[in-house]
Design a protein around this motif. Sequence first.
Motif, PDB file in Angstrom:
ATOM      1  N   ALA A 311       0.728  -1.213   0.046  1.00  0.00           N
ATOM      2  CA  ALA A 311       0.050   0.079  -0.057  1.00  0.00           C
ATOM      3  C   ALA A 311       0.968   1.218   0.054  1.00  0.00           C
ATOM      4  O   ALA A 311       0.346   2.255  -0.684  1.00  0.00           O
ATOM      5  CB  ALA A 311      -1.059   0.079   1.277  1.00  0.00           C
ATOM      6  N   TRP A 312       1.885   1.081   0.700  1.00  0.00           N
ATOM      7  CA  TRP A 312       2.928   2.337   0.904  1.00  0.00           C
ATOM      8  C   TRP A 312       3.429   2.629  -0.717  1.00  0.00           C
ATOM      9  O   TRP A 312       3.661   3.732  -1.064  1.00  0.00           O
ATOM     10  CB  TRP A 312       4.016   2.025   1.833  1.00  0.00           C
ATOM     11  N   VAL A 317       4.031   5.708  -5.809  1.00  0.00           N
ATOM     12  CA  VAL A 317       4.062   5.438  -7.117  1.00  0.00           C
ATOM     13  C   VAL A 317       3.120   6.288  -7.870  1.00  0.00           C
ATOM     14  O   VAL A 317       3.199   6.879  -8.982  1.00  0.00           O
ATOM     15  CB  VAL A 317       4.458   4.013  -7.527  1.00  0.00           C
ATOM     16  N   ARG A 318       2.151   6.290  -7.262  1.00  0.00           N
ATOM     17  CA  ARG A 318       0.512   6.612  -7.831  1.00  0.00           C
ATOM     18  C   ARG A 318       0.956   8.037  -8.592  1.00  0.00           C
ATOM     19  O   ARG A 318       0.448   8.626  -9.741  1.00  0.00           O
ATOM     20  CB  ARG A 318      -0.389   6.655  -7.006  1.00  0.00           C
ATOM     21  N   ASP A 319       1.445   9.059  -7.690  1.00  0.00           N
ATOM     22  CA  ASP A 319       1.500  10.532  -8.151  1.00  0.00           C
ATOM     23  C   ASP A 319       2.511  10.630  -9.464  1.00  0.00           C
ATOM     24  O   ASP A 319       2.127  11.366 -10.371  1.00  0.00           O
ATOM     25  CB  ASP A 319       1.942  11.322  -7.014  1.00  0.00           C
ATOM     26  N   THR A 386       9.227  -5.448  -7.324  1.00  0.00           N
ATOM     27  CA  THR A 386       9.246  -5.158  -5.809  1.00  0.00           C
ATOM     28  C   THR A 386       8.021  -5.725  -5.263  1.00  0.00           C
ATOM     29  O   THR A 386       8.019  -6.315  -4.248  1.00  0.00           O
ATOM     30  CB  THR A 386       9.390  -3.601  -5.566  1.00  0.00           C
ATOM     31  N   VAL A 387       6.835  -5.245  -5.892  1.00  0.00           N
ATOM     32  CA  VAL A 387       5.479  -5.927  -5.260  1.00  0.00           C
ATOM     33  C   VAL A 387       5.553  -7.585  -5.342  1.00  0.00           C
ATOM     34  O   VAL A 387       5.058  -8.159  -4.528  1.00  0.00           O
ATOM     35  CB  VAL A 387       4.410  -5.199  -6.114  1.00  0.00           C
ATOM     36  N   SER A 434      -1.989  -4.223  -8.033  1.00  0.00           N
ATOM     37  CA  SER A 434      -0.842  -3.302  -8.177  1.00  0.00           C
ATOM     38  C   SER A 434      -0.618  -2.894  -9.623  1.00  0.00           C
ATOM     39  O   SER A 434      -0.070  -1.622  -9.901  1.00  0.00           O
ATOM     40  CB  SER A 434       0.272  -3.856  -7.538  1.00  0.00           C
ATOM     41  N   ARG A 435      -0.802  -3.998 -10.370  1.00  0.00           N
ATOM     42  CA  ARG A 435      -0.384  -3.558 -11.890  1.00  0.00           C
ATOM     43  C   ARG A 435      -1.582  -2.638 -12.531  1.00  0.00           C
ATOM     44  O   ARG A 435      -1.380  -1.721 -13.289  1.00  0.00           O
ATOM     45  CB  ARG A 435      -0.517  -4.844 -12.772  1.00  0.00           C
TER      46      ARG A 435
END
Length: 738
Positions: A311-312, A317-319, A386-387, A434-435
Motif C-alpha cells: 500500500a505504501w 508511485v501513484r502520483d 518489488t511488489v 498493483s498493476r
Amino acid sequence: MAALPGRLHAGENVVATLEVDLDADGRFAQGLIALTNSRLLAFEPGSDAWSEQALSPEQSLKLSDHGGLAFMELFNTHKRLARWRFTLACNPLAVRFVDAFERELQRLAGQAPCAVETEAEEEAFDFGESSKPPSTWVLLRLWRFARPYQGQLLLGFALMLGSIGATLVSPYLTMPLMDRVLIPFQNGQSIDTRLVTMLLSGLLGAALFSWLLGWAKTYLLALVSERIAADLRTATFDHLLGLSLEYFGNKRTGDLMSRIGSETDRISVFLSLHALDFITDVLMLAMISTILFNIHPGLALATLVPLPFIAWMIHLVRDRLRTGFEKIDRVWGEVTNILADTIPGIRVVKAFAQERREAQRFREANAKNLEVNDRLNKTWSLFTPTVALLTEMGLLVVWGVGIWLISHQSITVGTLTAFLAYIGRFYGRLDSMSRIVSVTQKAAAGAKRIFDILDHVSNVPDPVNPLPFENVTGAISMQGLNFRYGSRSVVRNLNLDIRPGEMVGLVGHSGSGKSTLVNLICRFYDVTEGAIKVDGVDLRRIRVSDYRRHIGLVLQEPFLFFGTIAENIAYGKPDASRDEIVAAARAAHAHEFILRLPHGYDSLVGERGQGLSGGERQRISIARALLIDPAILILDEATSAVDTETEKEIQRALDNLVKGRTTIAIAHRLSTLRKADRLVVMDRGEIVELGPHDELIAQQGHYWRLWEAQARRVDAEAAEDAGLMVVAPNPNAHTVNA
C-alpha cells in the motif's frame, strides 16, 4: 451585493472585491466575488446563491482572456473548484484581485509576499483547461454515461459474484481431499471411492460453473463498456461541434482527434477489462480474507504482512504515474499534430522540398515521446518486481508459520494446503491490483482530457428561451459595436444599418476589421459591447442553428469534403433532390464542367477538393450557398485567388446568387464591388466612409486613395505584361524597352 457585510465572521476583513457581469452561460448578469483574510465568497451571477471556499496554500487563482471574454478559475491540487466569466471591462480589476489573492496565500503559508506570477505558470494555463495532474476520481464522472446501462451493469455484477464464489470452492475442497483421502491412504488406509468421486465432481462442477458465469460476465460487460465509450465519443464530438471558433483557434487538429479517438478507446479498454479486473480483485480479496480468518485467524494474519508495504509503494508511485501519463498524452498529441499538419499539407511540403524537415520534426517529437516513456518506465519497472518480491516473502512467512502450527498440531496438512491455494490466489490478485495502478492512471489522464472538452462552455451560447426566427427579410442593424480579441481592440464603436436586399461592400486595408465584422454578423463570435439585430431581433436571443440556416457563406478558400460533387453541393440541404442540385449548379455556372467529369455529379471529390481547380471548387461552393436559398449572403474574398477569366465566370455565378438577398461582400479587387449599393470603408476597426462608389470617389478620401493605389498597380502590371518596365523618373528617360 449589500448582503456581503452580513456574511462576514467575527474578525474577518474584506481584502478585495470584484464585480463580474456574465453568468456561467455567458449571459449578462451581475455577481460579486469577495476575498477576505480567510475565505473566498462569491455571489453567483444570475442567481440568489452565495458560495464560499476556505483559503488554503495549495489553491491557485488563474486569469485568462480570449475572444472578448475573460475567465477566472480557482484550483486546488486535484481539481477546479470554481469558474467565473466576465467581459474585459472587468479585467483590470481582476488582475488586482488575483494579486491580492496570491498575497493572502503567501501570508497563510508564512512566505514573503510576491505579486508576480512566473512566466512558466502563465504559459501552463490553456484557456480554461486545467494543467493540474488528473485525479483518479475523474473516472467517477463516467457514471453519467454508464447510467443508461445500470440494469446490465447490475446483472454483470451478480454474474461476477457468482463466478468468484465458484472459483473459491476448489481450494476449500482440497482440505477434505488431503485430510480424508490422500494422507489416510499414505498411512495405509483404503481410498473412499465415493468420497473421491464427490470431491472431484465438486471441483469439476465449480470449474465449469465459474467458466460459464465468467464468460457471460465478461461478454456482457464488454458490450456495455463499448457502448459507454461510443456514447462518450458521440457526446464529445457533439459538444465540440457546438463550441465557438474561439476554442478551435487555440487547439491543434491532431490533439482533438487523439482525444476523441485514442482516449475514448483507452477508457473503453479500462472499463471492459481493467475496471472489471479491479472489482473482481477487491471482491476476491475480501472473500478470501473471510475464508482464511474462518479457517485459522493466526495464519490469516500472517498472510497480511506484505499489505502495508505494498500500500505504501502504491501511494508513492501513484502520483508519479499520474503526472507521467499526463505528459505522455501531451507529447503523443504533438506527434499526431505533426501528422495532422503534414499529411493534408503534403502538396506544400513537396512544393518547397521540405520532406526532410518534416521528417526531422516527426523524429524529434517521436524521440521526445520515447524519452518521456522511458522516464516513466524506470519508475514502473522498479515497482512491479518489488511488489512480486513482497508477495513471495509473504508466502514464505505463511510457509514458516504453517509448518510451526503443524508441528504443534494446531492445524492439519490439508488446512495448510488449502491456505496455500488461497494464498496463491490472494497474492496473485494483490499483484494484479498493483498493476492496475498504471492503467487506472492512464484512463484517468484520458478521461481528464475528454472532460476538458465537455466542461468547456461555448462563448456563443444558445439563449435559454430562444425567439422564433422565420420569414427572414435580412435587415441588419449594428448598434455601438465593440469587439476585443484578447487584449486587442478590433472593432470600435461601429454603427451600421443594412436594408433588406441591399448589397454592401466592405473595403479597407488588411487588419482594418472587415473579416472580424463578418464573423460577428455570422455570430462566430459575440460582440464585447453593443448589439447586432436581424429583423429587429438581437442575435443573442436566437438559437444559433436557427439563425445560420438563413446565411449563405462563400469563402476565399472553399472547403470541400471527401465525397461526390452532388453531396458537396447538397451539404447545407442533405435532403435536396437531384433536380434542385442540378438547378443550383446551373445557376453557379458549374453544370458544364461537372458533366465533363468521369461520373458527372457522382464523381468523387478528393480531400479538400483535390482534383478540381480553384475556380471549380469556388463554383461548387456558390452552388452550395444557392441551394439553401439564404436570406443573408456573405462573400469573403470570393474571387481573389483565381485568374481573370475564372473570375469573370465566378462573377456571373455571383450575380445570380446575390439577387434578392441581403449581401455583405469583401473583395480584394475593388472593381468587383462597383455593383454594390453602398461601400463601407473601414480603418482600424472603425467606419471612416460610407456611400456608393461614385460618391466616395468624388470625396477623394480613404476610398479614393485605395482606388487610385489599386489602379496604379493594375497599370503597372499591364505595362509589364506588354513588355515594358516602369523605372524611377530621372532627367534623361522615363521608360525603357524590355
